[in-house]
Design an enzyme around this catalytic site. Structure first.
Site, PDB file in Angstrom:
ATOM      1  N   HIS A   1      30.461  31.587  64.329  1.00 53.45           N
ATOM      2  CA  HIS A   1      31.742  31.289  64.981  1.00 53.45           C
ATOM      3  C   HIS A   1      31.522  30.669  66.365  1.00 53.45           C
ATOM      4  CE1 HIS A   1      34.467  33.686  62.291  1.00 53.45           C
ATOM      5  NE2 HIS A   1      33.359  34.370  62.074  1.00 53.45           N
TER       6      HIS A   1
ATOM      7  N   CYS B   1      32.225  29.923  59.329  1.00 52.50           N
ATOM      8  CA  CYS B   1      32.261  31.193  58.608  1.00 52.50           C
ATOM      9  C   CYS B   1      33.050  31.053  57.297  1.00 52.50           C
ATOM     10  CB  CYS B   1      32.806  32.308  59.494  1.00 52.50           C
ATOM     11  SG  CYS B   1      32.434  33.965  58.877  1.00 52.50           S
TER      12      CYS B   1
ATOM     13  N   GLU C   1      33.559  29.028  67.994  1.00 53.12           N
ATOM     14  CA  GLU C   1      34.830  29.032  68.712  1.00 53.12           C
ATOM     15  C   GLU C   1      35.014  30.275  69.586  1.00 53.12           C
ATOM     16  OE1 GLU C   1      35.696  31.029  64.755  1.00 53.12           O
ATOM     17  OE2 GLU C   1      34.448  29.396  65.491  1.00 53.12           O
TER      18      GLU C   1
END
Length: 206
Positions: free
Chosen positions: A179, A80, A181
């Site tokens: 994202h 991002c 994560e």
């Protein structure tokens, strides 16, 4: 030699990336200063706010050291805002916004709209085996243009953003507009770890 991956810890999803790397059994540590950067073999630039990250990287004396390490071949991955920071130039950014470079691309900041326009979708990623990757886009960018050396790893399929580039790689540098994560799916991190480990082994053999 044990691989150590740093996560730029000026702002953004630092903890989430550290946890993802730890789940893969990788030694991961936050990077806030130039001497900490020197102790890692690769760097993750997290999601967050790219204009703030740009300013803080200057304030903390990290902008030029990171640029230099990437130019010298340090593996890097950005998610991002990290994708914005690894681009060559930024559209819709602040006039004084600076990037680390590493990928020959023009990145459009907040390309998908505001926070309320955040969404999830499946994206097929080149080089990532298995099912399509469930991606989370939060005030996300996209790559408006890419140079001839850039490999496009993923695009949006369908909807008003159909065909937009959201995952790229150039040499030792990877970036995604989404994202990974926050999804619990570690395949993107695993691909970066494999890339970084390959570079480390190659340098040890020289």
């Amino acid at each position: 030699m044990d691989l150590t991956i740093g996560v730029l810890a000026l702002q953004g999803d630092v903890r989430e990336h550290l946890l993802a790397l730890a789940e893969l059994g990788v030694l991961a540590r936050p990077v806030r200063r130039a001497d900490e950067l020197e102790s890692v073999h690769a760097l993750v630039v997290p999601g967050g706010e790219s204009t703030t990250m740009s300013k803080l990287s200057v304030d903390f004396g990290l902008l030029e050291p990171i640029r230099k390490r990437i130019a010298e071949g340090m593996p890097a991955y950005g998610s991002c805002a990290g994708m914005i920071m690894l681009g060559a130039s930024v559209l819709d950014g602040r006039p004084d916004q600076q990037t680390f470079g590493g990928i020959d691309m023009v990145v459009r900041r907040n390309a998908f709209g505001r926070q309320v326009d955040s969404f999830e979708t499946d994206v097929v990623l080149t080089g990532i085996e298995g099912r399509p990757f469930r991606t989370v886009f939060i005030r996300a960018p996209w790559a408006e243009e890419v140079g001839p050396q850039v490999e496009v790893l993923g695009r949006i399929e369908g909807g008003p953003a159909d065909g937009r580039i959201v995952a790229v790689r150039q040499g030792r540098v990877m970036a995604t507009a989404f994202h990974p994560e926050v999804t619990g799916d570690l395949r993107v991190h695993e691909a970066f770890v494999d890339l970084a480990r390959g570079v480390l082994i190659g340098s040890a053999d020289e």
